[in-house]
Enzyme design. Structure first.
Site, PDB file in Angstrom:
ATOM      1  N   PRO A 142       0.840  -1.208   0.000  1.00  0.00           N
ATOM      2  CA  PRO A 142       0.000   0.000   0.000  1.00  0.00           C
ATOM      3  C   PRO A 142       0.872   1.254   0.000  1.00  0.00           C
ATOM      4  O   PRO A 142       1.833   1.347   0.759  1.00  0.00           O
ATOM      5  CB  PRO A 142      -0.775  -0.111   1.329  1.00  0.00           C
ATOM      6  CG  PRO A 142      -0.637  -1.528   1.756  1.00  0.00           C
ATOM      7  CD  PRO A 142       0.680  -1.991   1.227  1.00  0.00           C
ATOM      8  N   GLN A 169      -5.893  -2.169   3.458  1.00  0.00           N
ATOM      9  CA  GLN A 169      -4.991  -1.938   4.584  1.00  0.00           C
ATOM     10  C   GLN A 169      -5.586  -0.869   5.494  1.00  0.00           C
ATOM     11  O   GLN A 169      -5.965   0.209   5.041  1.00  0.00           O
ATOM     12  CB  GLN A 169      -3.589  -1.490   4.156  1.00  0.00           C
ATOM     13  CG  GLN A 169      -2.669  -1.437   5.380  1.00  0.00           C
ATOM     14  CD  GLN A 169      -1.280  -0.901   5.100  1.00  0.00           C
ATOM     15  OE1 GLN A 169      -1.123   0.275   4.831  1.00  0.00           O
ATOM     16  NE2 GLN A 169      -0.281  -1.771   5.183  1.00  0.00           N
ATOM     17  N   CYS A 209       4.466   3.006   9.301  1.00  0.00           N
ATOM     18  CA  CYS A 209       4.646   4.375   8.820  1.00  0.00           C
ATOM     19  C   CYS A 209       5.660   5.127   9.680  1.00  0.00           C
ATOM     20  O   CYS A 209       5.497   5.233  10.896  1.00  0.00           O
ATOM     21  CB  CYS A 209       3.312   5.111   8.831  1.00  0.00           C
ATOM     22  SG  CYS A 209       3.429   6.758   8.118  1.00  0.00           S
ATOM     23  N   GLY A 232       7.060  -2.254  -3.085  1.00  0.00           N
ATOM     24  CA  GLY A 232       6.529  -0.899  -3.004  1.00  0.00           C
ATOM     25  C   GLY A 232       7.148  -0.003  -4.045  1.00  0.00           C
ATOM     26  O   GLY A 232       6.750   0.006  -5.212  1.00  0.00           O
TER      27      GLY A 232
END
Length: 380
Positions: free
Chosen positions: A23, A79, A110, A236
Protein backbone atom coordinates in the site's frame (compact mmCIF):
# COMPACT_ATOMS: atom_id res chain seq x y z
CA UNK A 1 15.96 -18.54 -12.10
CA UNK A 2 13.51 -20.92 -10.43
CA UNK A 3 12.81 -20.64 -6.73
CA UNK A 4 11.43 -22.92 -4.07
CA UNK A 5 8.80 -20.43 -2.86
CA UNK A 6 5.48 -22.15 -2.31
CA UNK A 7 2.11 -20.50 -2.88
CA UNK A 8 1.31 -17.99 -0.15
CA UNK A 9 -1.76 -18.84 1.90
CA UNK A 10 -3.63 -15.85 3.38
CA UNK A 11 -6.58 -17.42 5.12
CA UNK A 12 -8.60 -19.12 2.39
CA UNK A 13 -6.82 -17.14 -0.32
CA UNK A 14 -3.95 -18.71 -2.24
CA UNK A 15 -1.51 -16.14 -3.64
CA UNK A 16 0.70 -17.54 -6.39
CA UNK A 17 3.27 -16.34 -7.03
CA UNK A 18 3.75 -15.02 -3.47
CA UNK A 19 3.96 -11.38 -4.53
CA UNK A 20 2.14 -8.48 -2.86
CA UNK A 21 1.76 -4.85 -3.94
CA UNK A 22 2.54 -2.66 -0.93
CA UNK A 23 0.00 0.00 0.00
CA UNK A 24 1.26 3.48 -0.91
CA UNK A 25 -0.71 6.67 -0.23
CA UNK A 26 -1.87 8.37 -3.41
CA UNK A 27 -0.42 5.56 -5.52
CA UNK A 28 -2.10 2.18 -5.02
CA UNK A 29 -5.60 3.33 -5.83
CA UNK A 30 -7.90 1.25 -8.02
CA UNK A 31 -6.41 2.48 -11.35
CA UNK A 32 -2.82 1.63 -10.41
CA UNK A 33 -3.88 -1.74 -8.98
CA UNK A 34 -5.65 -2.43 -12.27
CA UNK A 35 -2.47 -1.75 -14.25
CA UNK A 36 -0.31 -3.93 -12.00
CA UNK A 37 -2.88 -6.72 -12.06
CA UNK A 38 -3.14 -6.60 -15.85
CA UNK A 39 0.61 -6.99 -16.22
CA UNK A 40 0.65 -9.87 -13.72
CA UNK A 41 -2.15 -11.69 -15.48
CA UNK A 42 -4.22 -11.42 -12.32
CA UNK A 43 -1.61 -13.23 -10.23
CA UNK A 44 -0.50 -11.85 -6.86
CA UNK A 45 -2.17 -9.76 -4.15
CA UNK A 46 -2.79 -6.04 -4.63
CA UNK A 47 -3.51 -4.03 -1.50
CA UNK A 48 -5.46 -0.78 -1.33
CA UNK A 49 -4.14 2.53 -0.15
CA UNK A 50 -3.97 2.82 3.63
CA UNK A 51 -7.38 3.57 5.13
CA UNK A 52 -7.63 5.21 8.54
CA UNK A 53 -10.07 3.39 10.77
CA UNK A 54 -11.65 6.54 12.18
CA UNK A 55 -12.33 7.92 8.69
CA UNK A 56 -13.86 4.60 7.66
CA UNK A 57 -16.13 4.38 10.69
CA UNK A 58 -17.21 7.98 10.11
CA UNK A 59 -17.81 7.18 6.41
CA UNK A 60 -15.59 9.98 5.18
CA UNK A 61 -16.44 10.60 1.51
CA UNK A 62 -12.84 10.36 0.26
CA UNK A 63 -12.27 7.21 2.28
CA UNK A 64 -15.37 5.54 0.91
CA UNK A 65 -14.06 6.16 -2.62
CA UNK A 66 -10.66 4.70 -1.72
CA UNK A 67 -12.21 1.40 -0.62
CA UNK A 68 -13.87 0.90 -4.00
CA UNK A 69 -12.67 -2.24 -5.74
CA UNK A 70 -13.05 -3.19 -9.38
CA UNK A 71 -15.30 -6.21 -9.80
CA UNK A 72 -12.33 -8.16 -11.17
CA UNK A 73 -10.25 -7.69 -8.00
CA UNK A 74 -10.10 -10.99 -6.15
CA UNK A 75 -9.37 -11.03 -3.30
CA UNK A 76 -10.23 -7.47 -2.29
CA UNK A 77 -7.51 -6.37 0.09
CA UNK A 78 -7.75 -3.33 2.41
CA UNK A 79 -4.99 -1.94 4.58
CA UNK A 80 -6.18 -0.27 7.77
CA UNK A 81 -4.31 2.11 10.01
CA UNK A 82 -5.59 2.69 13.52
CA UNK A 83 -4.32 3.57 16.99
CA UNK A 84 -7.38 2.90 19.12
CA UNK A 85 -8.39 -0.75 19.67
CA UNK A 86 -12.11 0.04 19.89
CA UNK A 87 -12.10 2.07 16.65
CA UNK A 88 -10.07 -0.61 14.85
CA UNK A 89 -12.61 -3.18 16.01
CA UNK A 90 -15.51 -1.08 14.72
CA UNK A 91 -13.82 -0.60 11.35
CA UNK A 92 -13.11 -4.31 10.96
CA UNK A 93 -16.68 -5.27 11.88
CA UNK A 94 -17.98 -2.70 9.38
CA UNK A 95 -15.85 -4.30 6.65
CA UNK A 96 -17.23 -7.73 7.51
CA UNK A 97 -20.87 -6.73 7.90
CA UNK A 98 -20.95 -4.68 4.69
CA UNK A 99 -18.77 -7.10 2.69
CA UNK A 100 -16.24 -4.40 1.84
CA UNK A 101 -13.16 -6.63 1.51
CA UNK A 102 -11.86 -10.21 1.64
CA UNK A 103 -8.59 -9.50 3.50
CA UNK A 104 -7.50 -6.92 6.07
CA UNK A 105 -3.91 -5.76 6.55
CA UNK A 106 -2.88 -3.56 9.48
CA UNK A 107 -0.21 -0.87 9.10
CA UNK A 108 2.40 -0.49 11.84
CA UNK A 109 5.18 0.68 9.55
CA UNK A 110 4.65 4.38 8.82
CA UNK A 111 7.76 6.41 9.82
CA UNK A 112 6.36 9.87 9.02
CA UNK A 113 6.98 12.34 11.90
CA UNK A 114 3.41 13.62 12.08
CA UNK A 115 2.34 10.02 12.76
CA UNK A 116 5.11 8.87 15.09
CA UNK A 117 5.03 12.06 17.20
CA UNK A 118 1.53 10.99 18.25
CA UNK A 119 2.59 7.40 18.94
CA UNK A 120 1.20 5.93 15.74
CA UNK A 121 2.72 4.01 12.83
CA UNK A 122 6.11 2.46 13.46
CA UNK A 123 6.20 3.95 16.96
CA UNK A 124 3.20 1.95 18.14
CA UNK A 125 4.65 -1.60 18.39
CA UNK A 126 7.00 -0.33 21.09
CA UNK A 127 3.96 -0.28 23.38
CA UNK A 128 3.44 -4.03 23.46
CA UNK A 129 0.08 -4.08 25.31
CA UNK A 130 -1.42 -1.53 22.90
CA UNK A 131 -0.26 -3.53 19.90
CA UNK A 132 -1.78 -6.67 21.41
CA UNK A 133 -5.09 -4.92 22.13
CA UNK A 134 -5.37 -3.62 18.56
CA UNK A 135 -4.56 -7.01 17.03
CA UNK A 136 -7.01 -8.77 19.37
CA UNK A 137 -9.86 -6.42 18.44
CA UNK A 138 -9.10 -6.75 14.73
CA UNK A 139 -8.86 -10.53 14.68
CA UNK A 140 -11.93 -11.04 16.87
CA UNK A 141 -13.97 -8.67 14.72
CA UNK A 142 -12.80 -10.11 11.40
CA UNK A 143 -14.52 -13.48 11.72
CA UNK A 144 -13.45 -15.58 8.75
CA UNK A 145 -11.53 -12.75 7.07
CA UNK A 146 -7.75 -13.12 7.41
CA UNK A 147 -5.90 -10.32 9.23
CA UNK A 148 -2.25 -9.62 8.41
CA UNK A 149 0.13 -6.88 9.54
CA UNK A 150 3.02 -4.85 8.13
CA UNK A 151 5.72 -3.42 10.35
CA UNK A 152 9.32 -2.21 10.55
CA UNK A 153 12.22 -3.51 12.63
CA UNK A 154 11.59 -0.92 15.31
CA UNK A 155 11.99 2.73 16.16
CA UNK A 156 15.79 2.79 15.90
CA UNK A 157 18.71 0.44 16.51
CA UNK A 158 18.32 0.87 20.27
CA UNK A 159 14.58 0.14 20.26
CA UNK A 160 13.99 -2.93 18.11
CA UNK A 161 10.47 -4.32 18.30
CA UNK A 162 9.88 -6.72 15.43
CA UNK A 163 10.56 -10.01 17.23
CA UNK A 164 8.28 -9.17 20.16
CA UNK A 165 5.66 -7.83 17.76
CA UNK A 166 5.87 -11.00 15.68
CA UNK A 167 5.29 -13.21 18.69
CA UNK A 168 2.33 -11.07 19.82
CA UNK A 169 0.88 -11.32 16.30
CA UNK A 170 1.07 -15.12 16.36
CA UNK A 171 -0.53 -15.28 19.80
CA UNK A 172 -3.40 -13.03 18.70
CA UNK A 173 -4.22 -14.97 15.53
CA UNK A 174 -2.68 -12.82 12.81
CA UNK A 175 -2.44 -14.78 9.55
CA UNK A 176 0.84 -13.40 8.15
CA UNK A 177 3.42 -10.67 8.80
CA UNK A 178 5.27 -8.41 6.37
CA UNK A 179 8.53 -6.90 7.62
CA UNK A 180 10.21 -3.88 6.07
CA UNK A 181 13.85 -4.39 6.95
CA UNK A 182 14.42 -0.83 8.16
CA UNK A 183 13.80 1.05 11.38
CA UNK A 184 11.64 4.16 11.53
CA UNK A 185 14.84 6.17 11.95
CA UNK A 186 16.07 4.97 8.57
CA UNK A 187 12.91 6.05 6.74
CA UNK A 188 13.82 4.87 3.20
CA UNK A 189 17.56 5.48 3.42
CA UNK A 190 20.45 3.06 3.62
CA UNK A 191 20.06 -0.60 2.87
CA UNK A 192 17.21 -2.83 4.03
CA UNK A 193 18.26 -5.45 6.57
CA UNK A 194 17.25 -8.72 4.98
CA UNK A 195 18.88 -10.65 7.83
CA UNK A 196 16.13 -9.31 10.09
CA UNK A 197 13.56 -10.87 7.76
CA UNK A 198 15.35 -14.21 8.12
CA UNK A 199 15.39 -13.88 11.92
CA UNK A 200 11.68 -13.11 12.02
CA UNK A 201 10.95 -16.16 9.87
CA UNK A 202 12.86 -18.32 12.35
CA UNK A 203 11.11 -16.62 15.28
CA UNK A 204 7.54 -17.14 14.04
CA UNK A 205 7.57 -20.35 12.01
CA UNK A 206 3.84 -20.79 12.63
CA UNK A 207 2.75 -18.19 10.05
CA UNK A 208 4.01 -16.81 6.71
CA UNK A 209 6.55 -13.99 6.79
CA UNK A 210 6.87 -11.64 3.83
CA UNK A 211 9.93 -9.54 3.13
CA UNK A 212 9.89 -5.89 2.09
CA UNK A 213 12.66 -3.45 1.24
CA UNK A 214 15.00 -2.90 -1.72
CA UNK A 215 13.20 -5.10 -4.24
CA UNK A 216 13.93 -3.21 -7.42
CA UNK A 217 13.81 -6.16 -9.84
CA UNK A 218 12.44 -9.67 -10.15
CA UNK A 219 15.93 -10.99 -9.47
CA UNK A 220 15.96 -9.08 -6.18
CA UNK A 221 12.72 -10.79 -5.18
CA UNK A 222 14.13 -14.26 -5.83
CA UNK A 223 17.31 -13.36 -3.99
CA UNK A 224 15.35 -12.21 -0.96
CA UNK A 225 13.36 -15.43 -0.79
CA UNK A 226 16.48 -17.56 -1.18
CA UNK A 227 18.57 -15.65 1.35
CA UNK A 228 15.95 -15.16 4.05
CA UNK A 229 13.62 -18.14 3.69
CA UNK A 230 10.66 -15.74 3.66
CA UNK A 231 7.36 -16.92 2.25
CA UNK A 232 6.82 -14.06 -0.17
CA UNK A 233 7.72 -10.50 -1.06
CA UNK A 234 6.02 -7.12 -0.72
CA UNK A 235 6.93 -4.64 -3.46
CA UNK A 236 6.53 -0.90 -3.00
CA UNK A 237 8.76 1.78 -4.53
CA UNK A 238 10.21 -0.64 -7.10
CA UNK A 239 7.02 -0.53 -9.15
CA UNK A 240 6.64 3.25 -9.24
CA UNK A 241 6.35 4.16 -12.91
CA UNK A 242 6.89 0.48 -13.66
CA UNK A 243 3.69 -1.55 -13.17
CA UNK A 244 5.08 -4.17 -15.58
CA UNK A 245 7.45 -5.21 -12.76
CA UNK A 246 4.64 -7.55 -11.76
CA UNK A 247 4.94 -9.32 -15.10
CA UNK A 248 8.64 -9.83 -14.34
CA UNK A 249 7.87 -11.09 -10.84
CA UNK A 250 5.42 -13.67 -12.16
CA UNK A 251 7.94 -14.78 -14.77
CA UNK A 252 10.74 -15.08 -12.21
CA UNK A 253 8.74 -17.14 -9.75
CA UNK A 254 7.60 -19.37 -12.60
CA UNK A 255 11.20 -19.95 -13.63
CA UNK A 256 11.15 -17.80 -16.77
CA UNK A 257 13.52 -15.01 -17.77
CA UNK A 258 11.38 -13.16 -20.33
CA UNK A 259 11.52 -9.89 -18.39
CA UNK A 260 9.94 -6.69 -19.70
CA UNK A 261 12.25 -4.09 -21.21
CA UNK A 262 9.71 -1.75 -22.83
CA UNK A 263 10.81 0.88 -25.30
CA UNK A 264 9.64 4.42 -24.64
CA UNK A 265 6.74 3.94 -27.07
CA UNK A 266 5.19 1.27 -24.86
CA UNK A 267 5.96 3.26 -21.71
CA UNK A 268 4.15 6.26 -23.22
CA UNK A 269 1.10 4.10 -23.99
CA UNK A 270 1.04 2.85 -20.39
CA UNK A 271 1.31 6.43 -19.14
CA UNK A 272 -1.73 7.48 -21.16
CA UNK A 273 -3.68 4.44 -20.01
CA UNK A 274 -2.79 5.14 -16.39
CA UNK A 275 -3.97 8.74 -16.70
CA UNK A 276 -7.14 7.59 -18.48
CA UNK A 277 -7.97 5.12 -15.72
CA UNK A 278 -7.44 7.81 -13.09
CA UNK A 279 -9.84 10.14 -14.89
CA UNK A 280 -12.48 7.42 -15.16
CA UNK A 281 -12.06 6.56 -11.48
CA UNK A 282 -12.26 10.17 -10.30
CA UNK A 283 -15.00 10.98 -12.79
CA UNK A 284 -13.13 13.92 -14.33
CA UNK A 285 -10.48 13.71 -17.06
CA UNK A 286 -8.61 16.86 -16.02
CA UNK A 287 -8.43 15.81 -12.36
CA UNK A 288 -7.24 12.38 -13.42
CA UNK A 289 -4.41 13.83 -15.52
CA UNK A 290 -3.48 16.20 -12.71
CA UNK A 291 -3.35 13.28 -10.28
CA UNK A 292 -1.14 11.44 -12.76
CA UNK A 293 1.48 14.22 -12.81
CA UNK A 294 3.41 12.75 -9.86
CA UNK A 295 4.00 9.57 -11.88
CA UNK A 296 5.63 11.26 -14.88
CA UNK A 297 9.20 11.35 -13.54
CA UNK A 298 9.03 7.71 -12.43
CA UNK A 299 7.86 6.50 -15.84
CA UNK A 300 10.52 8.52 -17.68
CA UNK A 301 13.42 7.62 -15.37
CA UNK A 302 16.56 7.01 -17.42
CA UNK A 303 15.09 7.95 -20.80
CA UNK A 304 16.61 10.80 -22.82
CA UNK A 305 13.94 13.43 -22.21
CA UNK A 306 14.97 17.05 -21.80
CA UNK A 307 14.25 18.91 -18.58
CA UNK A 308 11.88 21.34 -20.28
CA UNK A 309 9.82 18.53 -21.77
CA UNK A 310 9.76 16.74 -18.41
CA UNK A 311 8.40 19.90 -16.80
CA UNK A 312 5.85 20.33 -19.59
CA UNK A 313 4.60 16.75 -19.24
CA UNK A 314 4.35 17.20 -15.47
CA UNK A 315 1.91 20.11 -15.81
CA UNK A 316 -0.46 18.68 -18.42
CA UNK A 317 -4.16 18.79 -17.64
CA UNK A 318 -5.77 16.79 -20.46
CA UNK A 319 -5.20 13.41 -22.09
CA UNK A 320 -4.74 15.08 -25.48
CA UNK A 321 -2.05 17.36 -24.06
CA UNK A 322 -0.28 14.44 -22.40
CA UNK A 323 -0.42 12.32 -25.56
CA UNK A 324 0.78 15.18 -27.76
CA UNK A 325 3.76 15.84 -25.52
CA UNK A 326 4.73 12.19 -25.41
CA UNK A 327 4.46 11.93 -29.20
CA UNK A 328 7.15 14.60 -29.54
CA UNK A 329 9.68 12.31 -27.85
CA UNK A 330 11.94 9.78 -29.55
CA UNK A 331 9.62 6.88 -28.79
CA UNK A 332 12.00 4.33 -30.31
CA UNK A 333 14.36 4.66 -27.33
CA UNK A 334 15.04 1.29 -25.78
CA UNK A 335 14.81 0.59 -22.06
CA UNK A 336 17.62 2.58 -20.37
CA UNK A 337 20.53 0.87 -18.67
CA UNK A 338 20.21 1.35 -14.92
CA UNK A 339 16.50 2.19 -14.95
CA UNK A 340 15.77 -0.93 -12.90
CA UNK A 341 17.45 0.59 -9.84
CA UNK A 342 16.08 2.50 -6.85
CA UNK A 343 13.23 4.93 -7.35
CA UNK A 344 10.96 6.92 -5.11
CA UNK A 345 12.00 8.25 -1.71
CA UNK A 346 15.50 7.21 -0.65
CA UNK A 347 16.47 9.79 1.99
CA UNK A 348 17.10 8.71 5.55
CA UNK A 349 16.15 10.47 8.76
CA UNK A 350 18.08 9.74 11.92
CA UNK A 351 15.62 11.23 14.39
CA UNK A 352 12.22 9.75 15.15
CA UNK A 353 9.77 12.21 16.65
CA UNK A 354 7.90 10.57 19.53
CA UNK A 355 5.50 11.63 22.30
CA UNK A 356 7.19 12.82 25.49
CA UNK A 357 8.32 9.89 27.60
CA UNK A 358 7.29 7.32 24.96
CA UNK A 359 10.43 5.23 25.39
CA UNK A 360 10.45 5.12 29.21
CA UNK A 361 8.41 1.94 29.50
CA UNK A 362 7.26 -0.31 26.64
CA UNK A 363 4.47 -1.65 28.83
CA UNK A 364 3.08 1.66 30.10
CA UNK A 365 0.23 2.69 27.85
CA UNK A 366 -1.58 4.92 30.33
CA UNK A 367 -1.25 7.99 28.13
CA UNK A 368 -2.69 6.17 25.14
CA UNK A 369 -2.49 7.52 21.60
CA UNK A 370 -4.50 10.53 20.53
CA UNK A 371 -7.02 10.44 17.70
CA UNK A 372 -4.91 13.00 15.85
CA UNK A 373 -2.35 10.22 15.27
CA UNK A 374 -4.68 9.05 12.50
CA UNK A 375 -3.73 11.02 9.40
CA UNK A 376 -3.96 10.13 5.72
CA UNK A 377 -0.29 9.27 5.40
CA UNK A 378 1.08 5.91 4.42
CA UNK A 379 4.44 4.32 4.07
CA UNK A 380 6.05 1.38 5.72
Amino acid sequence: MSTTASPLQIGSHTVQPPVVLAPMAGITNAPFRTLCREFSGGKGLFVSEMITTRALVERNEKTMQLIHFDETEKPRSIQLYGVDPATVGKAVRMIVEEDLADHIDLNFGCPVPKVTRKGGGSALPYKRPLLRAILREAVSGAGDLPVTMKMRKGIDDDHITYLDAGRIAVEEGVTAIALHGRTAAQHYGGTADWDAIARLKEHVPEIPVLGNGDIWSASDALRMVRSTGCDGVVVGRGCLGRPWLFADLVAAFEGRTDFRRPALREVADVMVRHATLLGEWIGDEARGVIDFRKHVAWYLKGFAVGSEMRKRLAITSSLAELRAGLDELDLDQSWPVGADGPRGRTSGNNRVVLPDGWLRDPYDCAAGVGEDAEVDTSGG
